[in-house]
Design a protein around this motif. Structure first.
Motif, PDB file in Angstrom:
ATOM      1  N   ARG A 114       0.837  -1.198   0.000  1.00 47.36           N
ATOM      2  CA  ARG A 114       0.000   0.000   0.000  1.00 47.36           C
ATOM      3  C   ARG A 114       0.871   1.248   0.000  1.00 47.36           C
ATOM      4  O   ARG A 114       1.768   1.385   0.838  1.00 47.36           O
ATOM      5  N   PRO A 115       0.630   2.189  -0.918  1.00 42.93           N
ATOM      6  CA  PRO A 115       1.403   3.444  -0.897  1.00 42.93           C
ATOM      7  C   PRO A 115       0.978   4.316   0.280  1.00 42.93           C
ATOM      8  O   PRO A 115      -0.206   4.435   0.600  1.00 42.93           O
ATOM      9  N   VAL A 116       1.958   4.917   0.920  1.00 46.51           N
ATOM     10  CA  VAL A 116       1.721   5.690   2.139  1.00 46.51           C
ATOM     11  C   VAL A 116       2.478   7.014   2.054  1.00 46.51           C
ATOM     12  O   VAL A 116       3.622   7.058   1.585  1.00 46.51           O
ATOM     13  N   LEU A 117       1.837   8.074   2.529  1.00 45.56           N
ATOM     14  CA  LEU A 117       2.493   9.360   2.732  1.00 45.56           C
ATOM     15  C   LEU A 117       2.688   9.562   4.226  1.00 45.56           C
ATOM     16  O   LEU A 117       1.723   9.486   5.001  1.00 45.56           O
ATOM     17  N   ARG A 118       3.919   9.795   4.638  1.00 45.33           N
ATOM     18  CA  ARG A 118       4.210  10.109   6.036  1.00 45.33           C
ATOM     19  C   ARG A 118       4.520  11.594   6.146  1.00 45.33           C
ATOM     20  O   ARG A 118       5.310  12.137   5.365  1.00 45.33           O
ATOM     21  N   VAL A 119       3.905  12.225   7.141  1.00 46.91           N
ATOM     22  CA  VAL A 119       4.073  13.660   7.369  1.00 46.91           C
ATOM     23  C   VAL A 119       4.754  13.837   8.714  1.00 46.91           C
ATOM     24  O   VAL A 119       4.170  13.536   9.768  1.00 46.91           O
ATOM     25  N   TYR A 120       6.007  14.315   8.701  1.00 41.31           N
ATOM     26  CA  TYR A 120       6.787  14.517   9.918  1.00 41.31           C
ATOM     27  C   TYR A 120       6.747  15.978  10.326  1.00 41.31           C
ATOM     28  O   TYR A 120       7.004  16.865   9.496  1.00 41.31           O
ATOM     29  N   ASP A 121       6.467  16.226  11.608  1.00 37.95           N
ATOM     30  CA  ASP A 121       6.563  17.572  12.160  1.00 37.95           C
ATOM     31  C   ASP A 121       7.997  17.780  12.627  1.00 37.95           C
ATOM     32  O   ASP A 121       8.446  17.163  13.598  1.00 37.95           O
ATOM     33  N   VAL A 122       8.747  18.632  11.938  1.00 40.32           N
ATOM     34  CA  VAL A 122      10.170  18.842  12.226  1.00 40.32           C
ATOM     35  C   VAL A 122      10.437  20.279  12.648  1.00 40.32           C
ATOM     36  O   VAL A 122      11.522  20.810  12.414  1.00 40.32           O
ATOM     37  N   THR A 123       9.460  20.915  13.261  1.00 36.03           N
ATOM     38  CA  THR A 123       9.616  22.308  13.660  1.00 36.03           C
ATOM     39  C   THR A 123      10.780  22.455  14.639  1.00 36.03           C
ATOM     40  O   THR A 123      10.820  21.792  15.685  1.00 36.03           O
ATOM     41  N   GLY A 124      11.754  23.293  14.316  1.00 35.94           N
ATOM     42  CA  GLY A 124      12.881  23.568  15.180  1.00 35.94           C
ATOM     43  C   GLY A 124      13.968  22.515  15.196  1.00 35.94           C
ATOM     44  O   GLY A 124      14.949  22.663  15.918  1.00 35.94           O
ATOM     45  N   LEU A 125      13.857  21.461  14.398  1.00 40.53           N
ATOM     46  CA  LEU A 125      14.863  20.401  14.360  1.00 40.53           C
ATOM     47  C   LEU A 125      15.851  20.662  13.232  1.00 40.53           C
ATOM     48  O   LEU A 125      15.502  21.239  12.200  1.00 40.53           O
ATOM     49  N   ASN A 126      17.069  20.193  13.411  1.00 41.98           N
ATOM     50  CA  ASN A 126      18.068  20.330  12.354  1.00 41.98           C
ATOM     51  C   ASN A 126      17.942  19.174  11.375  1.00 41.98           C
ATOM     52  O   ASN A 126      17.159  18.241  11.561  1.00 41.98           O
ATOM     53  N   GLU A 127      18.733  19.219  10.309  1.00 34.46           N
ATOM     54  CA  GLU A 127      18.614  18.234   9.237  1.00 34.46           C
ATOM     55  C   GLU A 127      19.023  16.836   9.683  1.00 34.46           C
ATOM     56  O   GLU A 127      18.539  15.843   9.153  1.00 34.46           O
ATOM     57  N   SER A 128      19.911  16.717  10.657  1.00 35.40           N
ATOM     58  CA  SER A 128      20.417  15.404  11.040  1.00 35.40           C
ATOM     59  C   SER A 128      19.353  14.530  11.679  1.00 35.40           C
ATOM     60  O   SER A 128      19.313  13.317  11.469  1.00 35.40           O
ATOM     61  N   ASN A 129      18.461  15.135  12.473  1.00 38.94           N
ATOM     62  CA  ASN A 129      17.429  14.334  13.124  1.00 38.94           C
ATOM     63  C   ASN A 129      16.033  14.749  12.681  1.00 38.94           C
ATOM     64  O   ASN A 129      15.067  14.602  13.419  1.00 38.94           O
ATOM     65  N   SER A 130      15.947  15.312  11.470  1.00 41.02           N
ATOM     66  CA  SER A 130      14.653  15.822  11.010  1.00 41.02           C
ATOM     67  C   SER A 130      13.653  14.703  10.755  1.00 41.02           C
ATOM     68  O   SER A 130      12.455  14.871  10.980  1.00 41.02           O
ATOM     69  N   LEU A 131      14.129  13.527  10.298  1.00 37.96           N
ATOM     70  CA  LEU A 131      13.194  12.459   9.958  1.00 37.96           C
ATOM     71  C   LEU A 131      12.662  11.731  11.186  1.00 37.96           C
ATOM     72  O   LEU A 131      11.749  10.913  11.061  1.00 37.96           O
ATOM     73  N   THR A 132      13.241  11.971  12.351  1.00 40.06           N
ATOM     74  CA  THR A 132      12.628  11.429  13.561  1.00 40.06           C
ATOM     75  C   THR A 132      11.387  12.234  13.900  1.00 40.06           C
ATOM     76  O   THR A 132      10.336  11.676  14.188  1.00 40.06           O
ATOM     77  N   GLY A 133      11.497  13.570  13.862  1.00 39.87           N
ATOM     78  CA  GLY A 133      10.349  14.440  14.025  1.00 39.87           C
ATOM     79  C   GLY A 133       9.774  14.422  15.434  1.00 39.87           C
ATOM     80  O   GLY A 133      10.046  13.545  16.246  1.00 39.87           O
ATOM     81  N   HIS A 134       9.003  15.460  15.739  1.00 35.31           N
ATOM     82  CA  HIS A 134       8.255  15.475  16.987  1.00 35.31           C
ATOM     83  C   HIS A 134       7.137  14.439  16.937  1.00 35.31           C
ATOM     84  O   HIS A 134       6.836  13.793  17.943  1.00 35.31           O
ATOM     85  N   SER A 135       6.543  14.311  15.780  1.00 37.94           N
ATOM     86  CA  SER A 135       5.459  13.341  15.564  1.00 37.94           C
ATOM     87  C   SER A 135       5.279  13.168  14.068  1.00 37.94           C
ATOM     88  O   SER A 135       5.834  13.931  13.266  1.00 37.94           O
ATOM     89  N   PHE A 136       4.525  12.172  13.676  1.00 41.44           N
ATOM     90  CA  PHE A 136       4.225  11.990  12.256  1.00 41.44           C
ATOM     91  C   PHE A 136       2.870  11.324  12.115  1.00 41.44           C
ATOM     92  O   PHE A 136       2.381  10.650  13.028  1.00 41.44           O
ATOM     93  N   GLN A 137       2.276  11.506  10.956  1.00 43.67           N
ATOM     94  CA  GLN A 137       1.013  10.859  10.620  1.00 43.67           C
ATOM     95  C   GLN A 137       1.153  10.137   9.295  1.00 43.67           C
ATOM     96  O   GLN A 137       1.952  10.529   8.437  1.00 43.67           O
ATOM     97  N   GLU A 138       0.414   9.070   9.138  1.00 45.71           N
ATOM     98  CA  GLU A 138       0.428   8.275   7.910  1.00 45.71           C
ATOM     99  C   GLU A 138      -0.887   8.456   7.167  1.00 45.71           C
ATOM    100  O   GLU A 138      -1.962   8.438   7.771  1.00 45.71           O
TER     101      GLU A 138
END
Length: 227
Positions: A114-138
């Motif tokens: 199944r194709p999925v779009l993940r939306v990461y909230d990266v407000t205030g994060l740098n590029e190194s840990n941006s994909l961890t994010g504060h939270s995400f939705q699928e």
């Protein structure tokens, strides 16, 4: 004998009536018939000239330059902010990326995952840990879609998107990563430009405020010079 006289009398009466009515009929001429309208031949339109005006014939090279391709053969995922609470994303998965996925996971997984779009909230994060994010939705999207509107509901936040596929065994495989995008605020900016002054500070006396008149401006300047 009497019948013969009656026939003769009737014949004389008919002849007299005809002689009397004939001059009257000749006084009223028959109305003239309207001349028949001439039928003009149909106007011949220059079919070739009209066709060129509506759809000009362009050289093949120009036609190829005008037509925009539906796909560019480049894998990419682009995210833009639609308004303070919505994002818009469009993407393309190239044949090369698809073949790499099939080579690693198989043809069946490409069709059954199944194709999925993940939306990461990266407000205030740098590029190194941006994909961890504060939270995400699928968001599960249509297999044939190449664009999507995403409701994030959060103004003044930053997001990064991922396009991936959820395998039949529940493993998530990432295919594409988007650019970082930020939603604008949904209110008036609290910042004030210090280069501007309030009118009360320049002209303390409201009676000297100028509303588009030179006299008021001069009066205000005189008042300022006195002070």
């Amino acid at each position: 004998m009497n019948d013969l006289w009656l026939w003769l009398f009737g014949l004389v009466a008919l002849i007299s009536l005809a002689v009397f009515l004939f001059p009257m009929i000749s006084l009223f001429p028959k109305p003239a018939l309207a001349p028949k309208k001439l039928e003009l031949p149909p106007k011949q339109l220059p079919a070739e000239e009209m066709a060129e005006e509506i759809s000009p014939v362009l050289p093949q090279r120009v036609q190829e330059e005008i037509l925009l391709p539906h796909h560019y053969g480049v894998s990419r995922l682009v995210a833009v902010a639609k308004d303070p609470r919505w994002l818009y994303a469009y993407w393309e998965v190239s044949a090369t990326t698809q073949q790499e996925f099939i080579k690693k996971y198989g043809q069946d997984e490409w069709h059954n995952s199944r194709p999925v779009l993940r939306v990461y909230d990266v407000t205030g994060l740098n590029e190194s840990n941006s994909l961890t994010g504060h939270s995400f939705q699928e968001i599960y999207i249509d297999p044939f879609a190449d664009n999507w509107f995403i409701q994030v509901g959060q103004p003044e936040r930053s997001f990064i998107l991922e396009l991936g596929r959820l395998l039949t065994n529940g493993i998530y495989v990432r295919l594409l990563i988007s650019n970082k995008v930020s939603t604008p605020r949904d209110s008036i900016s609290p910042r004030l430009d210090e280069n501007w002054m309030w009118l009360e500070g320049l002209y303390p006396n409201p009676s000297n405020w100028c509303y588009g008149t030179s006299s008021g401006m001069l009066a205000g300047r005189e008042e300022q010079n006195k002070n």
